[in-house]
Scaffold this motif. Sequence first.
Motif, PDB file in Angstrom:
ATOM      1  N   THR A   1       0.827  -1.204   0.000  1.00 35.10           N
ATOM      2  CA  THR A   1       0.000   0.000   0.000  1.00 35.10           C
ATOM      3  C   THR A   1       0.864   1.258   0.000  1.00 35.10           C
ATOM      4  N   PHE A   2       1.889   1.278   0.833  1.00 35.42           N
ATOM      5  CA  PHE A   2       2.776   2.441   0.907  1.00 35.42           C
ATOM      6  C   PHE A   2       3.513   2.645  -0.417  1.00 35.42           C
ATOM      7  N   THR A   3       3.974   1.560  -1.035  1.00 37.60           N
ATOM      8  CA  THR A   3       4.685   1.668  -2.304  1.00 37.60           C
ATOM      9  C   THR A   3       3.759   2.175  -3.408  1.00 37.60           C
ATOM     10  N   VAL A   4       2.547   1.651  -3.473  1.00 43.48           N
ATOM     11  CA  VAL A   4       1.582   2.124  -4.480  1.00 43.48           C
ATOM     12  C   VAL A   4       1.271   3.600  -4.251  1.00 43.48           C
ATOM     13  N   PHE A   5       1.137   4.008  -2.986  1.00 44.19           N
ATOM     14  CA  PHE A   5       0.909   5.412  -2.667  1.00 44.19           C
ATOM     15  C   PHE A   5       2.050   6.281  -3.200  1.00 44.19           C
ATOM     16  N   LEU A   6       3.285   5.860  -2.983  1.00 46.13           N
ATOM     17  CA  LEU A   6       4.432   6.631  -3.463  1.00 46.13           C
ATOM     18  C   LEU A   6       4.452   6.721  -4.984  1.00 46.13           C
ATOM     19  N   VAL A   7       4.150   5.619  -5.664  1.00 44.10           N
ATOM     20  CA  VAL A   7       4.137   5.620  -7.133  1.00 44.10           C
ATOM     21  C   VAL A   7       3.060   6.564  -7.658  1.00 44.10           C
ATOM     22  N   VAL A   8       1.855   6.502  -7.080  1.00 42.85           N
ATOM     23  CA  VAL A   8       0.762   7.376  -7.525  1.00 42.85           C
ATOM     24  C   VAL A   8       1.102   8.835  -7.234  1.00 42.85           C
ATOM     25  N   LYS A   9       1.685   9.093  -6.075  1.00 39.90           N
ATOM     26  CA  LYS A   9       2.085  10.459  -5.734  1.00 39.90           C
ATOM     27  C   LYS A   9       3.117  10.981  -6.734  1.00 39.90           C
ATOM     28  N   PHE A  10       4.083  10.158  -7.075  1.00 45.43           N
ATOM     29  CA  PHE A  10       5.120  10.518  -8.040  1.00 45.43           C
ATOM     30  C   PHE A  10       4.516  10.811  -9.408  1.00 45.43           C
ATOM     31  N   MET A  11       3.590   9.943  -9.858  1.00 39.54           N
ATOM     32  CA  MET A  11       2.945  10.135 -11.161  1.00 39.54           C
ATOM     33  C   MET A  11       2.075  11.392 -11.168  1.00 39.54           C
TER      34      MET A  11
END
Length: 143
Positions: free
Chosen positions: A90-100
Motif C-alpha cells: 500500500t505504501f509503495t503504491v501510494f508513493l508511485v501514484v504520488k510521483f505520477m
Amino acid sequence: MRKFYQEFKDFALKGNMIDMAIGIIIGVAFNNVVGVLVKKVIMPPLTLISDGVSLSEKKYLLREATEGVTELAIGYGELIEVLIDFSIITFTVFLVVKFMNRFRRKADDPKDKEIETPKNIELLSNIEKLLEAQNSYLKNKKD
C-alpha cells in the motif's frame, strides 16, 4: 453475437486488455518481491528480537492434536505477516501514484516549461487569457 465479438475485439486491440495484463503481471511480481522482503529481510530481525520465536508460528490453540484429531488453531502470526505485506504494498503504491501525479500536475501547468505542455492545455490557457483580456476591455468600456 457478432456485435459482442466486435466489441470484444475493439476492447482487446485498443490496448486496454494489454495494459491490464501488464498491470497484473507486474502486480504479481511485485507481490513476490514484497513477500520475500517481509519473510527474509524484515521477519528475521523481529524473530531475533523476540528470542527466536518466529512470528509466522504464533497461534492461539483452540484444540490440541490427539490421536485421530487434528490440531485446531488461529494463526494470528501469519495474519500479522500478511498485514506487514499489505502495508508495504500500500505504501509503495501510494508513493508511485504520488510521483505520477506530481508529473501530471507539472504537465498540466501551462506556465511550467520544464515539461512540454499538452496542446489541449495550452489552447485552454490561451482561451483563458483572451477571455480575461476581453472582460477587462468590456469593463473599461463601461466605465
